[in-house]
Scaffold this motif. Structure first.
Motif, PDB file in Angstrom:
ATOM      1  N   HIS A 174       0.857  -1.188   0.000  1.00 40.62           N
ATOM      2  CA  HIS A 174       0.000   0.000   0.000  1.00 40.62           C
ATOM      3  C   HIS A 174       0.893   1.238   0.000  1.00 40.62           C
ATOM      4  N   ASN A 182      -8.294  -1.983  -2.492  1.00 36.79           N
ATOM      5  CA  ASN A 182      -8.694  -0.881  -3.366  1.00 36.79           C
ATOM      6  C   ASN A 182      -7.743  -0.802  -4.558  1.00 36.79           C
ATOM      7  N   LEU A 183      -7.871   0.224  -5.333  1.00 37.43           N
ATOM      8  CA  LEU A 183      -7.044   0.366  -6.526  1.00 37.43           C
ATOM      9  C   LEU A 183      -5.564   0.472  -6.172  1.00 37.43           C
ATOM     10  N   ASP A 184      -5.289   1.196  -5.103  1.00 36.89           N
ATOM     11  CA  ASP A 184      -3.898   1.346  -4.660  1.00 36.89           C
ATOM     12  C   ASP A 184      -3.303  -0.031  -4.346  1.00 36.89           C
ATOM     13  N   TYR A 185      -4.098  -0.870  -3.699  1.00 42.36           N
ATOM     14  CA  TYR A 185      -3.645  -2.223  -3.336  1.00 42.36           C
ATOM     15  C   TYR A 185      -3.339  -3.028  -4.595  1.00 42.36           C
ATOM     16  N   LEU A 186      -4.221  -2.956  -5.569  1.00 39.87           N
ATOM     17  CA  LEU A 186      -4.013  -3.724  -6.797  1.00 39.87           C
ATOM     18  C   LEU A 186      -2.797  -3.236  -7.576  1.00 39.87           C
ATOM     19  N   ARG A 187      -2.592  -1.930  -7.559  1.00 37.56           N
ATOM     20  CA  ARG A 187      -1.417  -1.387  -8.273  1.00 37.56           C
ATOM     21  C   ARG A 187      -0.121  -1.767  -7.570  1.00 37.56           C
TER      22      ARG A 187
ATOM     23  N   THR B  12     -14.298  -6.467 -11.120  1.00 44.19           N
ATOM     24  CA  THR B  12     -14.452  -5.019 -11.255  1.00 44.19           C
ATOM     25  C   THR B  12     -13.131  -4.321 -10.923  1.00 44.19           C
ATOM     26  N   ALA B  13     -12.507  -4.812  -9.849  1.00 48.71           N
ATOM     27  CA  ALA B  13     -11.255  -4.175  -9.436  1.00 48.71           C
ATOM     28  C   ALA B  13     -10.169  -4.357 -10.478  1.00 48.71           C
ATOM     29  N   ALA B  16     -10.722  -2.035 -13.113  1.00 50.73           N
ATOM     30  CA  ALA B  16     -10.398  -0.691 -12.632  1.00 50.73           C
ATOM     31  C   ALA B  16      -8.902  -0.426 -12.675  1.00 50.73           C
ATOM     32  N   VAL B  17      -8.111  -1.446 -12.291  1.00 48.76           N
ATOM     33  CA  VAL B  17      -6.666  -1.220 -12.269  1.00 48.76           C
ATOM     34  C   VAL B  17      -6.135  -1.004 -13.687  1.00 48.76           C
ATOM     35  N   ALA B  20      -7.056   2.418 -14.652  1.00 50.12           N
ATOM     36  CA  ALA B  20      -6.219   3.393 -13.946  1.00 50.12           C
ATOM     37  C   ALA B  20      -4.840   3.483 -14.562  1.00 50.12           C
TER      38      ALA B  20
END
Lengths: 322, 568
Positions: A174, A182-187, B12-13, B16-17, B20
């Protein structure tokens, strides 16, 4: 099944106990918990710490005291951080479990798909390509592949394409101040997951392919074909189920090893998991963390071995539980 | 099954990634290309920027704990990131007349008064009226007394040097503390100002200090306070609004822990961090040499970390002074330094065992030892040695063969050993390399004198000389002193103990300096070991970071973080 599981569990106890003593003895005989004080200017500091930590007692005596504490939930205090060892191990377990969960899930799914495809289409162009990639994946050193991924996927877009920030991050799971799924986690998760799964997928896909080929060449599959059972049903209903048993076994065994084996991935991606805890404790000679760490990993390996046995029995009715 | 594992949300995630990633790709940029600022000079060069913003620093090590006086807090990164920035000290390490020195900090109203009577020393500290903790409570003499007695009497204390001499701390009023020592103590400025800071008595007395502090604390007496220490990930600092000195210009500073050197450099390149303070290992120097776009590199060789070739004066053949001197004339130290640190612009070997951080007390007597094959020949033959058919010196049937021991896995030291091996072979000495773990060296081999040559670092943490620990004969590990000394080299040089005692006990700086210079000369004449180089400090900052960035060898690169700014 329950009796089998209990009997296997009972057998595991002496194994774990013997392993714990050997680990304790090896670690205490190898590391010096007060090494960092020996280069300091305070000559009395070493003796003060030896007495405070009870290091002047015999190793069997120290082991008994440690094991009593371990069983009652008092895992001791880290000489490196001054914090509770159980808290340290628990907080390191969480990131490792996340990596393992996603990694095993993804690698098993992809490897199985590749294994089935390459077995069904044996000697096709797709088989050759995927088999070749699998060999490449098996031979990729994780530290090298991880750094290449970082350079290509994260640094290059910023430096060469002029992006304002990298599409994927590679420091931790994170960003500071962030938490949750969330998106931050996935990135943050994408690159370590890719590094971890490439080798797992490659080796498991080879295993799945071999296992499927064995089943597809068996008599009952030939009989099914002769009876006109549709190919899809043969593969999915008859062959895959039987090929799954050895595949799940190898996945379970590897998962146990992963518990303490993500050292390289966690180091490259700055993930505060079990691997990094081990490295930090090793460098600091923190025996009070190293022993419980190894003990927890040993328990995990024994547990996943047990899981492998049970899953084998569940998936293959021919296996008798003794 | 946890909610987040549900198939739909996962899918969905994932989408989304990917979106992004595409979205960030379209963002504007100021990165890419740019000039590469070469290493060198250690100069302070920075643009000024507007106030506010967050600075993210890549820290190669995570502090172990924040209870700064405890054994667990020995990691210097804890001091750099949290201690220096959040806790007050009586003395700061600053440059005075071109030399590093401990000078009164803004906690004090002026220089303390020192009185010596009957062999005992009394130090009177007057505390600045405006000095307050972050909760508004004045920093007081009670804080001095509490800190001193915690260190003197506490369990699990890292280093009690000096504090173990404290007889009493008197508090005649809230802003005056009188510390009474049993004997005189030369480096008295290191009390409340060397490795340790002042602790808030009103928050800690009667409580478990270790428990309150070890994972970070909410109080502060410095420009910053700790907002959060997310273990394994980062430490976040925010301004202490009650700090009485210059207020921080940044809104927030995040130290993100990146232990892998390659990943740390990539993080700097990709903009995930804006500053690094890498240990100058071989791989880090290669990366610096290759250039980092949009980044300033400051190099400072005036550090407290001295890499030396340590010789066991009690073991053959190094028990012979002629052999030790011959080695000193055989080693080309300048070539080693240039090979190791040349790309950083550092090329001069160190000429004293007193590090540049303590430079006011250092001589340069080792500068006579330059490569000189004729002197090697003269010294060795004069001591009864002759070359064998293999070119190696021998005497009484024993060859000048030695083993060098260092820390396994340290590439810089392994490279140094290989260079030494080659240089010494040419001079007629055979060198074998056997590296091992730090624990093995410092717990077993060195205390027992079970080594011939060693390669490791002597560390001075603040500008006060501490040579007696390494070279006084009373510091040789023996059964009598419980094997506790760190004169692992068995150096016993006539006249040296008296000079080092003067450095340790005199309260007159000029007397101490003169004694230290004489001690340095005695050491250089006997060559009990050979200094090679100070390990330079390297600070890398993105060009967008402004403020007077510079390295303080004792307090680290973020000693003046409150003055840093961040551009747009």
């Amino acid at each position: 099944m329950l009796r089998f599981a209990l009997r296997r569990f009972a057998w595991s106890v002496p194994v774990v106990l013997i392993a714990s003593f050997l680990l304790f003895w090896a670690v205490r005989a190898t590391f010096d918990p007060v090494a960092k004080l020996r280069q300091g200017h305070d000559a009395g500091a070493v003796q003060r710490e030896i007495e405070r930590l009870g290091l002047d007692r015999s190793i069997p005596e120290q082991y008994v005291l440690w094991m009593k504490g371990f069983l009652t939930g008092d895992w001791g205090t880290s000489t490196r951080t001054g914090g509770s060892v159980s808290t340290l191990v628990a907080s390191a377990l969480w990131p490792t479990l996340q990596l393992m969960f996603w990694g095993v899930l993804l690698a098993a799914f992809v490897a199985l798909a590749i294994g089935v495809y390459t077995a069904v289409r044996q000697y096709s162009a797709g088989d050759y390509v995927l088999s070749g990639l699998a060999y490449v994946g098996i031979s990729l050193p994780a530290f090298w592949f991880g750094l290449v991924l970082i350079q290509v996927v994260a640094v290059w877009p910023v430096q060469s394409l002029g992006w304002s920030e990298p599409p994927f991050y590679f420091v931790g799971l994170h960003a500071p101040g962030q938490s949750g799924f969330n998106l931050d986690y996935l990135r943050h998760l994408a690159l370590p997951l890719a590094t971890l799964t490439v080798t797992l997928t490659a080796s498991w896909s080879r295993f799945a392919r071999t296992s499927m080929l064995d089943v597809l060449s068996s008599d009952y599959v030939r009989t099914a074909r002769a009876k006109g059972v549709p190919p899809r049903a043969i593969v999915l209903r008859h062959a895959l189920r039987n090929a799954l048993a050895p595949f799940v076994t190898i996945v379970a065994l590897d998962t146990g090893v992963l518990f303490g084996g993500l050292i390289v991935t966690e180091q490259i991606y700055s993930i505060p998991g079990m691997g990094r805890l081990f490295l930090q404790s090793l460098q600091a000679g923190d025996v009070f963390v190293l022993v419980p760490w190894m003990f927890v990993v040993a328990i995990a390996v024994v547990f996943f071995n047990l899981m492998a046995d049970l899953s084998y029995a569940l998936l293959d009715p021919k296996v008798k539980l003794r | 099954m946890p909610d987040f594992l549900s198939r739909n949300r996962g899918l969905t995630a994932l989408i989304a990634v990917l979106l992004a990633a595409g979205a960030t790709a379209c963002g504007s940029s100021d990165g890419g290309g740019g000039t590469v600022n070469g290493a060198g000079g250690g100069s302070t060069s920075a643009s000024t920027g507007p106030s506010g913003g967050t600075l993210v620093v890549g820290a190669e090590q995570e502090p172990d704990c924040a209870d700064w006086i405890a054994v667990c807090a020995g990691n210097i990164w804890g001091s750099y990131t949290m201690q220096v920035t959040t806790l007050p000290t009586a003395f700061d390490t600053r440059k005075q007349d071109g030399r590093w020195a401990l000078v009164p900090s803004d906690v004090l109203a002026g220089e303390p008064t020192v009185e010596v009577r009957g062999g005992k020393q009394t130090i009177t500290y007057r505390i600045a009226p405006e000095a307050v903790w972050s909760d508004g409570t004045p920093i007081s003499s009670r804080d001095f007394a509490y800190t001193a007695l915690q260190i003197r009497d506490g369990e699990g204390i890292f280093d009690k040097t000096g504090y173990d001499l404290i007889e009493d701390v008197e508090m005649p009023d809230e802003k005056t503390a009188v510390v009474k020592l049993r004997t005189t103590f030369g480096p008295w400025r290191s009390l409340f100002g060397g490795s340790y800071s002042i602790l808030p008595e009103h928050l800690l007395r009667g409580k478990d200090r270790a428990k309150i502090m070890k994972d970070g604390y909410s109080f502060s007496g410095g420009p910053w306070k700790i907002e959060k220490w997310q273990k394994g990930n980062s430490v976040t600092l925010v301004p202490n609004d009650r700090y009485w000195g210059d207020k921080p210009k940044l809104d927030k500073v995040v130290f993100q822990f990146i232990p892998d050197t390659s990943a740390a450099f990539q993080a700097l390149k990709s903009g995930q961090v804006q500053s690094l303070y890498p240990t100058p290992q071989v791989d880090a120097i290669s990366q610096i040499k290759a250039g980092i776009p949009n980044t300033r590199v400051e190099v400072d060789a005036e550090t407290g970390n001295l890499e030396a070739l340590w010789m066991n004066n009690g073991r053959f053949p190094l028990d012979d002074e002629a052999v030790r001197k011959a080695l000193a004339y055989a080693v080309d130290r300048k070539a080693i330094v240039e090979r190791l640190y040349g790309p950083l612009g550092v090329s001069d070997p160190e000429q004293s065992f007193v590090t540049p951080l303590v430079g006011a007390f250092a001589g340069s007597d080792f500068d006579v030892y330059e490569p000189d094959p004729a002197r090697v020949e003269q010294l060795m033959t004069g001591a009864g040695w002759s070359r064998g058919g293999d070119g190696i010196w021998a005497k009484d049937g024993r060859k000048a063969e030695m083993t060098i021991t260092s820390l396994a896995g340290n590439k810089r030291r392994e490279l140094t050993e290989q260079i030494l091996q080659q240089q010494l072979r040419e001079a007629g000495f055979a060198l074998k390399i056997t590296n091992t773990t730090p624990a093995e060296i410092f717990s077993k081999l060195a205390p027992a004198g079970d080594f011939q040559l060693g390669l490791w670092t002597l560390i001075d943490q603040y500008p006060e000389p501490a040579l007696s620990a390494s070279f006084s004969s009373t510091s040789i590990p023996t059964k009598a002193n419980g094997n506790s000394g760190i004169n692992f080299y068995r150096a016993n040089i006539p006249g040296l103990d008296a000079e080092l005692r003067t450095v340790d006990t005199s309260t007159d700086q000029a007397t101490r300096r003169a004694a230290s210079l004489r001690a340095d000369a005695l050491i250089a004449a006997a060559v009990p070991s050979l200094p090679i180089a100070t390990v330079p400090n390297v600070l890398m900052t993105n060009d967008a970071i402004g403020g007077p960035t510079s390295i303080n060898p004792s307090e680290g690169p973020w000693w003046n973080l409150e003055e840093w700014t961040r551009g747009q």
